[in-house]
Motif scaffolding. Sequence first.
Motif, PDB file in Angstrom:
ATOM      1  N   ASP A  12       2.698 -36.101  -1.837  1.00  0.00           N
ATOM      2  CA  ASP A  12       4.008 -35.818  -2.447  1.00  0.00           C
ATOM      3  C   ASP A  12       5.091 -35.804  -1.359  1.00  0.00           C
ATOM      4  O   ASP A  12       5.755 -34.796  -1.152  1.00  0.00           O
ATOM      5  CB  ASP A  12       3.976 -34.466  -3.196  1.00  0.00           C
ATOM      6  CG  ASP A  12       3.694 -33.285  -2.277  1.00  0.00           C
ATOM      7  OD1 ASP A  12       3.090 -33.477  -1.200  1.00  0.00           O
ATOM      8  OD2 ASP A  12       4.095 -32.153  -2.627  1.00  0.00           O
ATOM      9  N   ASP A  17       3.927 -34.822   4.926  1.00  0.00           N
ATOM     10  CA  ASP A  17       3.115 -35.893   4.323  1.00  0.00           C
ATOM     11  C   ASP A  17       3.398 -37.216   5.034  1.00  0.00           C
ATOM     12  O   ASP A  17       2.496 -38.010   5.303  1.00  0.00           O
ATOM     13  CB  ASP A  17       3.460 -36.092   2.846  1.00  0.00           C
ATOM     14  CG  ASP A  17       3.311 -34.850   1.990  1.00  0.00           C
ATOM     15  OD1 ASP A  17       4.120 -33.918   2.145  1.00  0.00           O
ATOM     16  OD2 ASP A  17       2.394 -34.821   1.153  1.00  0.00           O
ATOM     17  N   ASN A  41       6.630 -31.701  -3.846  1.00  0.00           N
ATOM     18  CA  ASN A  41       7.799 -31.294  -3.058  1.00  0.00           C
ATOM     19  C   ASN A  41       9.099 -31.687  -3.750  1.00  0.00           C
ATOM     20  O   ASN A  41      10.087 -30.948  -3.707  1.00  0.00           O
ATOM     21  CB  ASN A  41       7.757 -31.952  -1.676  1.00  0.00           C
ATOM     22  CG  ASN A  41       6.699 -31.334  -0.784  1.00  0.00           C
ATOM     23  OD1 ASN A  41       6.479 -30.137  -0.813  1.00  0.00           O
ATOM     24  ND2 ASN A  41       6.044 -32.165   0.008  1.00  0.00           N
ATOM     25  N   LEU A 127      -2.724 -34.332  -0.072  1.00  0.00           N
ATOM     26  CA  LEU A 127      -1.650 -33.683   0.692  1.00  0.00           C
ATOM     27  C   LEU A 127      -0.649 -32.976  -0.201  1.00  0.00           C
ATOM     28  O   LEU A 127       0.385 -32.496   0.285  1.00  0.00           O
ATOM     29  CB  LEU A 127      -0.915 -34.739   1.540  1.00  0.00           C
ATOM     30  CG  LEU A 127      -1.777 -35.734   2.324  1.00  0.00           C
ATOM     31  CD1 LEU A 127      -0.883 -36.728   3.071  1.00  0.00           C
ATOM     32  CD2 LEU A 127      -2.689 -34.997   3.300  1.00  0.00           C
ATOM     33  N   ASN A 162       2.847 -19.022   1.055  1.00  0.00           N
ATOM     34  CA  ASN A 162       4.177 -19.425   1.521  1.00  0.00           C
ATOM     35  C   ASN A 162       5.167 -19.640   0.385  1.00  0.00           C
ATOM     36  O   ASN A 162       6.350 -19.829   0.626  1.00  0.00           O
ATOM     37  CB  ASN A 162       4.110 -20.658   2.435  1.00  0.00           C
ATOM     38  CG  ASN A 162       3.576 -21.900   1.728  1.00  0.00           C
ATOM     39  OD1 ASN A 162       3.187 -21.843   0.565  1.00  0.00           O
ATOM     40  ND2 ASN A 162       3.554 -23.007   2.441  1.00  0.00           N
ATOM     41  N   GLU A 168      -0.170 -20.527  -1.651  1.00  0.00           N
ATOM     42  CA  GLU A 168       0.398 -21.654  -0.890  1.00  0.00           C
ATOM     43  C   GLU A 168       0.918 -22.678  -1.906  1.00  0.00           C
ATOM     44  O   GLU A 168       0.349 -22.829  -2.994  1.00  0.00           O
ATOM     45  CB  GLU A 168      -0.704 -22.231   0.014  1.00  0.00           C
ATOM     46  CG  GLU A 168      -0.326 -23.426   0.852  1.00  0.00           C
ATOM     47  CD  GLU A 168      -0.348 -24.722   0.074  1.00  0.00           C
ATOM     48  OE1 GLU A 168       0.444 -25.627   0.385  1.00  0.00           O
ATOM     49  OE2 GLU A 168      -1.151 -24.821  -0.874  1.00  0.00           O
ATOM     50  N   PHE A 169       1.921 -23.453  -1.502  1.00  0.00           N
ATOM     51  CA  PHE A 169       2.643 -24.338  -2.426  1.00  0.00           C
ATOM     52  C   PHE A 169       1.740 -25.311  -3.211  1.00  0.00           C
ATOM     53  O   PHE A 169       1.815 -25.387  -4.448  1.00  0.00           O
ATOM     54  CB  PHE A 169       3.718 -25.124  -1.647  1.00  0.00           C
ATOM     55  CG  PHE A 169       4.516 -26.055  -2.501  1.00  0.00           C
ATOM     56  CD1 PHE A 169       5.574 -25.592  -3.269  1.00  0.00           C
ATOM     57  CD2 PHE A 169       4.213 -27.410  -2.545  1.00  0.00           C
ATOM     58  CE1 PHE A 169       6.307 -26.458  -4.072  1.00  0.00           C
ATOM     59  CE2 PHE A 169       4.943 -28.287  -3.335  1.00  0.00           C
ATOM     60  CZ  PHE A 169       5.994 -27.814  -4.107  1.00  0.00           C
ATOM     61  N   ASP A 244       0.324 -31.227   6.717  1.00  0.00           N
ATOM     62  CA  ASP A 244      -0.509 -32.293   6.142  1.00  0.00           C
ATOM     63  C   ASP A 244      -1.213 -33.210   7.146  1.00  0.00           C
ATOM     64  O   ASP A 244      -2.327 -33.685   6.857  1.00  0.00           O
ATOM     65  CB  ASP A 244       0.329 -33.146   5.175  1.00  0.00           C
ATOM     66  CG  ASP A 244       0.740 -32.356   3.932  1.00  0.00           C
ATOM     67  OD1 ASP A 244       0.096 -31.325   3.646  1.00  0.00           O
ATOM     68  OD2 ASP A 244       1.692 -32.775   3.257  1.00  0.00           O
TER      69      ASP A 244
HETATM   70  C1  BDR Z   1       2.377 -27.906   1.692  1.00  0.00           C
HETATM   71  O1  BDR Z   1       3.439 -27.886   0.750  1.00  0.00           O
HETATM   72  C2  BDR Z   1       4.357 -28.909   1.027  1.00  0.00           C
HETATM   73  O2  BDR Z   1       5.630 -28.390   1.092  1.00  0.00           O
HETATM   74  C3  BDR Z   1       3.916 -29.575   2.302  1.00  0.00           C
HETATM   75  O3  BDR Z   1       4.106 -30.981   2.205  1.00  0.00           O
HETATM   76  C4  BDR Z   1       2.457 -29.223   2.423  1.00  0.00           C
HETATM   77  O4  BDR Z   1       1.645 -30.174   1.755  1.00  0.00           O
HETATM   78  C5  BDR Z   1       2.496 -26.683   2.584  1.00  0.00           C
HETATM   79  O5  BDR Z   1       2.414 -25.531   1.828  1.00  0.00           O
END
Ligand code: BDR
Length: 313
Positions: A12, A17, A41, A127, A162, A168-169, A244
Amino acid sequence: MKKPRKIIIDTDPGQDDAVAILLALASPEIDVLGITAVAGNVPLELTQKNARKICELAGRPDVAVYAGASRPLLRPLVTAEYVHGKTGLDGPDLPEPQMPLRDMHAVDFIIESLLSHETEEITLCALGPLTNLALAMARAPGIVPRIREIVLMGGGCFEGGNVTPAAEFNIYVDPHAASRVFDSGVPVTMFPLDVTHKALTTRKRLEAFRALGNRAGRATAELLDFYERFDEAKYGTDGGPLHDPNVIAWLLQPEIYRGRQINVEVETASELTMGMTVADWWGVTDRPKNVFFVRDLDADAFFDLLLARIGTL
Ligand code: BDR
Ligand code: CA
């Protein structure tokens, strides 16, 4: 030399990435069969276009790029323009791509590739959110035992999250897809925040990319200049975490990483902890050890690898 390892990159883009794609395309040990874009993203329209921009930056307009899922399986799409900028690739001034987007849907490409290659010949490198992979497994369960390995960036344990305190995202955006992938029985190697937060894009490292003198080196420095500003402010570090590219570096130099085979499950029920990767690092359950959880790296070796390879583009 050994036969190049065949991979599909599901992504993404996203500045980090982009650097992962550059590393893969610069590495003769790797044969990129195709790049599949997913919403994450930024929306899909942008991630598929960004993937093509990066292939052209690498001088590889021949790489097949496919568009996949435009939204997660069950939840509304959450994006991260606040990190990556409006385009997802803010930073350098990259031209509009000339190479075409392939007609086939990314999920069909993943399925057809796995069916038309030998069993365990293809590694899937993820990724972004895992929507495309989960859809492929749901639509064609026969592909599951044919996948050699899934190597992914996502999740966290000791480092927390995060995007929420717990998540995490990539996992948060599509926790249902992630849960399906983690429980698929395919060997999974996971690069959580615990390791990627140790790969910092310090001033010195960015200057080294700029000093490479080629277009890809300069673009990498500009991409990461933009990208690190958010995390530098958030964590108070010199540079931000480069997530990534670790997935690709692992295929090239696994010896720079340390981890453990453990059980990891994904939270899909509680809103408070949605998308949390519950990692049994200490082995306190009898749950199956389904994931190789990477926790440490030699960050200098990782950046040396990136510099050496991106310098060849
Ligand atoms: C992940 O989230 C995205 O913002 C980055 O590309 C990475 O894959 C990190 O949390
Ligand atoms: Ca990503």
